[in-house]
Structures are given as C-alpha cells and as structure tokens.
Design an enzyme around this catalytic site. Structure first.
Site, mmCIF file in Angstrom:
data_model
loop_
_atom_site.group_PDB
_atom_site.id
_atom_site.type_symbol
_atom_site.label_atom_id
_atom_site.label_comp_id
_atom_site.label_asym_id
_atom_site.label_seq_id
_atom_site.Cartn_x
_atom_site.Cartn_y
_atom_site.Cartn_z
ATOM 1 N N ARG A 51 -68.590 -39.910 -87.574
ATOM 2 C CA ARG A 51 -69.187 -38.911 -88.489
ATOM 3 C C ARG A 51 -70.344 -38.169 -87.837
ATOM 4 O O ARG A 51 -70.712 -37.086 -88.273
ATOM 5 C CB ARG A 51 -69.642 -39.555 -89.809
ATOM 6 C CG ARG A 51 -70.350 -38.566 -90.723
ATOM 7 C CD ARG A 51 -70.642 -39.084 -92.114
ATOM 8 N NE ARG A 51 -71.173 -40.406 -92.139
ATOM 9 C CZ ARG A 51 -72.434 -40.736 -91.818
ATOM 10 N NH1 ARG A 51 -73.293 -39.808 -91.436
ATOM 11 N NH2 ARG A 51 -72.825 -41.992 -91.885
ATOM 12 N N TYR A 105 -67.134 -12.589 -96.748
ATOM 13 C CA TYR A 105 -65.951 -13.432 -96.953
ATOM 14 C C TYR A 105 -66.131 -14.166 -98.303
ATOM 15 O O TYR A 105 -67.230 -14.657 -98.604
ATOM 16 C CB TYR A 105 -65.817 -14.422 -95.789
ATOM 17 C CG TYR A 105 -64.939 -15.592 -96.138
ATOM 18 C CD1 TYR A 105 -63.579 -15.409 -96.375
ATOM 19 C CD2 TYR A 105 -65.475 -16.867 -96.295
ATOM 20 C CE1 TYR A 105 -62.779 -16.474 -96.750
ATOM 21 C CE2 TYR A 105 -64.675 -17.932 -96.657
ATOM 22 C CZ TYR A 105 -63.332 -17.730 -96.896
ATOM 23 O OH TYR A 105 -62.547 -18.777 -97.281
ATOM 24 N N ASP A 177 -71.584 -14.590 -88.967
ATOM 25 C CA ASP A 177 -70.222 -15.135 -88.959
ATOM 26 C C ASP A 177 -69.413 -14.247 -88.010
ATOM 27 O O ASP A 177 -69.173 -13.071 -88.301
ATOM 28 C CB ASP A 177 -69.652 -15.096 -90.384
ATOM 29 C CG ASP A 177 -68.234 -15.644 -90.464
ATOM 30 O OD1 ASP A 177 -67.519 -15.602 -89.443
ATOM 31 O OD2 ASP A 177 -67.824 -16.072 -91.559
ATOM 32 N N LYS A 202 -59.331 -20.162 -87.467
ATOM 33 C CA LYS A 202 -58.731 -18.863 -87.168
ATOM 34 C C LYS A 202 -58.506 -18.721 -85.656
ATOM 35 O O LYS A 202 -57.773 -19.496 -85.081
ATOM 36 C CB LYS A 202 -59.619 -17.759 -87.743
ATOM 37 C CG LYS A 202 -60.095 -18.021 -89.177
ATOM 38 C CD LYS A 202 -58.950 -18.069 -90.152
ATOM 39 C CE LYS A 202 -59.307 -18.000 -91.610
ATOM 40 N NZ LYS A 202 -59.896 -19.152 -92.253
HETATM 41 N N1 PLP Z 1 -65.486 -16.897 -92.428
HETATM 42 C C1 PLP Z 1 -64.468 -16.024 -92.444
HETATM 43 C C2 PLP Z 1 -64.691 -14.634 -91.922
HETATM 44 C C3 PLP Z 1 -63.231 -16.411 -92.958
HETATM 45 O O1 PLP Z 1 -62.226 -15.510 -92.976
HETATM 46 C C4 PLP Z 1 -63.061 -17.729 -93.457
HETATM 47 C C5 PLP Z 1 -61.769 -18.175 -94.011
HETATM 48 O O2 PLP Z 1 -60.893 -17.401 -94.285
HETATM 49 C C6 PLP Z 1 -64.157 -18.595 -93.429
HETATM 50 C C7 PLP Z 1 -65.348 -18.155 -92.891
HETATM 51 C C8 PLP Z 1 -64.039 -19.999 -93.953
HETATM 52 O O3 PLP Z 1 -63.384 -20.785 -93.031
HETATM 53 P P1 PLP Z 1 -62.574 -22.148 -93.390
HETATM 54 O O4 PLP Z 1 -61.397 -21.763 -94.226
HETATM 55 O O5 PLP Z 1 -62.238 -22.687 -92.046
HETATM 56 O O6 PLP Z 1 -63.526 -23.023 -94.137
#
Ligand code: PLP
Length: 392
Positions: A51, A105, A177, A202
């Site tokens: 962890r 997002y 992000d 992704k």
């Molecule tokens: N940031 C972006 C730009 C995303 O498109 C996503 C998910 O689609 C996330 C964060 C969240 O990621 P996760 O689904 O791996 O938690």
C-alpha cells in the site's frame, strides 16, 4: 557507464530500469508481494509494503515517469481520480481555497464542486483564457491553481504558460491534468508547473486494460502527496503497474502515430460538407492553434466534430462506422467514439451544455492505431450516408 539519455523514446525504454537487471531479466519482473523483510527503515512511509506503493515494480514506474515528465519525482496511484483527489487534498488544507478552470473533466468537476466543501475547502472557477482576470478571484486563503492541458471534449487550450507565472507571483501551487497530450506532446514541468497529473488509464498505459493514475513534479510536493496517498490507500496494484510499465515503453511511438492520424482525420472532416465544425488544436482554424503550436510537440489523438444534421446525423454516423468502437474513455489502441451529450456530459442541463459549446450532435474521437487511410475511408463512407435514415 550509462550514456546520458535525452530523447523521450530512449527514456521510455531505459529510464528507471533496475541496475543491475533483476536476475538478468530483460523485462523488470512483477513484484506481487504485499510485504518485504524489514530492512531497518525508521519512517513508516519507507517500510516496504504494497500500500505504500514502494515495491520494485512501483520504483521502476516512478523513476520512468519522472524521467518522461522531466520532473524531480513521480508516484503512481490507483486511478487518475486517486491522483487528482489526493493531490488536491494534499495542497489544500481545511479553509484552503482553489482557483480552478471551467469545463473540467467530469470526475474532477464533481470532486471540486461537490466534495471539497465537505473537507472545508472552497473554490472559484476562473476563465483560464484570461490571466488578467485571475487576481480578482484570489482570496487570502488561496493555495493552488488547477487547469487541464486540453479540455474535453472541445480541445480548448487555455493560457497554460501564464499559470506557473501567476502561481509564483502569488505563492500558489500550480497543478495541471496533462492526460490528453501525455508527456510526448507536452511536459508541463518545463513550463514551470509544480504538479502534473495523469489518468494513466489513458495514453500512458495505452491499451484500455487497466485503471491507474500518476503524479509528477517537485519532489517535496510529490512526497507530500505520496504520504497522503499512503493514508488514503490509493496505491496501484503491481499487476496493473506491470501493464503500465509495458505500456509506457511504447508511449512515444503510439502517441506520435496518433498525432499524425488525428491530424489527417481532422483535415478530412474539415473538408467534408456534412461536417459543421471540427475541434482539433492542430488545425489552423482552431482558435488557439498558434498557442498550441508553441506549447505542444504534437496535438494528440483527440478531436471532436459536429455534424450539420445534429443529433440524428450523429447517431447515424456512429451506427454506420465500422472500425471505431462506440465507448467512453480514450488513449487506447482502438479508435473510440462518444457523444458527450449522452455520456461524459449527460449530467449537465441541455442549456448548460449548449452554453459550454457542447451540441447534442458533437462526436468525440479518440484516434487509435488503425491504418489512417482505412479510418478515413470508414469515416467518409459513413459521412456520405448521414442524410439517409437507418434501415429498420
Ligand atoms: N482526467 C481526465 C482528463 C480524464 O479524461 C479522466 C478519465 O476519463 C480522468 C482524469 C480520470 O481518470 P481515471 O478514470 O483513471 O480515474
């Protein structure tokens, strides 16, 4: 002697790999062990425990990700949302205030607008395209500023270069992000950002088969986030870590191909009479094309477009294309299509969506690794039929 590695492709393969190789294994093995023999560590955070995200599988990932981002340190997490929520809960303390870009997002938007208040934290939405307006939203308790490298699904590119400058002037932590461009196209640390966040689900992994996240940046901030992550428990499972490690090695090849393919598809869509608008920062018609060209090495595999025939035309298009899969998420090897109005942005009121520029017929595309010409052929064929009702 290990040569100085500068190129991203070489880093993706060699950076962070164990020296010497573990039992001579060319591929760093997966360490599926929850615990490790006590080695005299004096801090809880240094104990070797699954962890605490510090098996050799995690160590390789942290070093490789830091190298790819050009960051001092990195840590992997159980998901992109674990990275984002843990980072925000680390840089803000109760009473802390956050400046945040609009059109985030959906998961981040919900976390900021619904959950932060439960932790005694507040936020103000800023126009990330207008740095002159940001100071008016500052409060004595403002601690951080949060943006996205490219917004979903309109691929807007905010004034990203102004964010770290503003953060330094006002003693804030800057967070971004950077999931959409990935470090192949954009390395925010080079522009002065303190913390870079990823949904590694992704592009970083790239094969639509795990959920994972990553935080990279200044070492003291990454350490603070890592320690909070240790308590919140959002560690990455080593099996997923192994797959992420494998995915990272091909990241530059995949993303560069996806950049090229998406640009070719965007050009083709822009020329098509059935298409009203294409959103892709690589097109000269994109309102922030000049800025994107300055910031990014490539424009990503993400684009969106609106058909003149609206929602009905979009439904027909999606039903008729053969190669893309109609599914949410992005960054995998297969081309994916979604209608944000019915998926990622379904929670918004229609008027709100329209104000944000997300029409009912807007289609988002995550371009995969299929042949570009076969994808274009498939798109053109379906576009040619959008005026024709579906049989049955
Ligand atoms: N940031 C972006 C730009 C995303 O498109 C996503 C998910 O689609 C996330 C964060 C969240 O990621 P996760 O689904 O791996 O938690």
């Amino acid at each position: 002697m290990t040569p100085q590695i500068k190129d991203l492709s070489t880093k993706a393969i060699h950076a962070g790999e164990p020296v010497p190789r573990i039992a001579g294994a060319v591929v760093a093995p997966i360490f599926q062990s929850a615990n490790f023999e006590y080695g005299g560590e004096s801090s809880y955070h240094d104990l070797r425990y699954i962890r605490l995200n510090n098996t050799p599988t995690h160590d390789v990932l942290h070093a490789k990700l830091a190298a790819l981002e050009g960051a001092e340190a990195a840590v992997v997490t159980a998901s992109g949302m674990a990275a984002i929520s843990t980072a925000l809960l680390s840089v803000l303390s109760p009473g802390g205030h956050l400046l945040v870009q609009g059109n985030l997002y959906g998961g981040t938007h919900s976390f900021v607008t619904r959950d932060l208040a439960d932790f005694g934290m507040t936020y103000t939405v800023i126009d990330a395209d207008n740095p002159a307006s940001w100071a008016a939203s500052l409060q004595p308790t403002t601690r951080a500023i949060y943006v996205e490298a490219m917004t979903n699904p309109l691929l807007q590119v905010a004034d990203l270069a102004a964010v770290p400058t503003f953060a330094r002037q006002h003693g804030l932590v800057s967070l971004i992000d950077s999931t959409f461009p990935s470090p192949v196209n954009f390395r925010p640390v080079e522009h002065g950002f303190h913390v870079v966040l990823h949904s590694a689900t992704k592009y970083l992994n790239g094969h639509s088969d795990i959920v994972a996240g990553a935080v990279a940046g200044r070492s003291d901030l990454v350490e603070m986030i890592r320690q909070r992550l240790n308590h919140l428990g959002g560690a990455l499972d080593p099996h997923a870590g192994f797959l992420l490690h494998r995915g990272l090695k091909t990241l530059p090849v995949r993303v560069r191909y996806q950049n090229e393919s998406a640009l070719a598809i965007a050009h083709c869509l822009e020329r098509h009479p059935a298409v009203e608008r294409v959103n892709y920062p690589g097109l000269a018609s994109h309102p922030r094309h000049a800025r994107a060209t300055q910031l990014f090495d490539g424009f990503s595999g993400m684009l969106s477009f609106e058909l003149s025939g609206g929602r009905d035309a979009a439904d027909r298009f999606i039903k008729r294309v053969q190669l893309p899969v109609s599914a949410p998420s992005l960054g995998g090897v297969e081309t994916l299509l979604t209608l944000p109005a019915t998926t990622s942005h379904a929670g918004m009121q229609p008027e709100e969506r329209h104000l944000a520029g997300i029409g009912d017929g807007l289609i988002r595309v995550s371009v995969g690794l299929e042949s570009t010409s076969e994808l274009i052929e498939d798109f053109e064929h379906s576009l040619g039929l959008v005026g024709t009702p579906l049989a049955g």
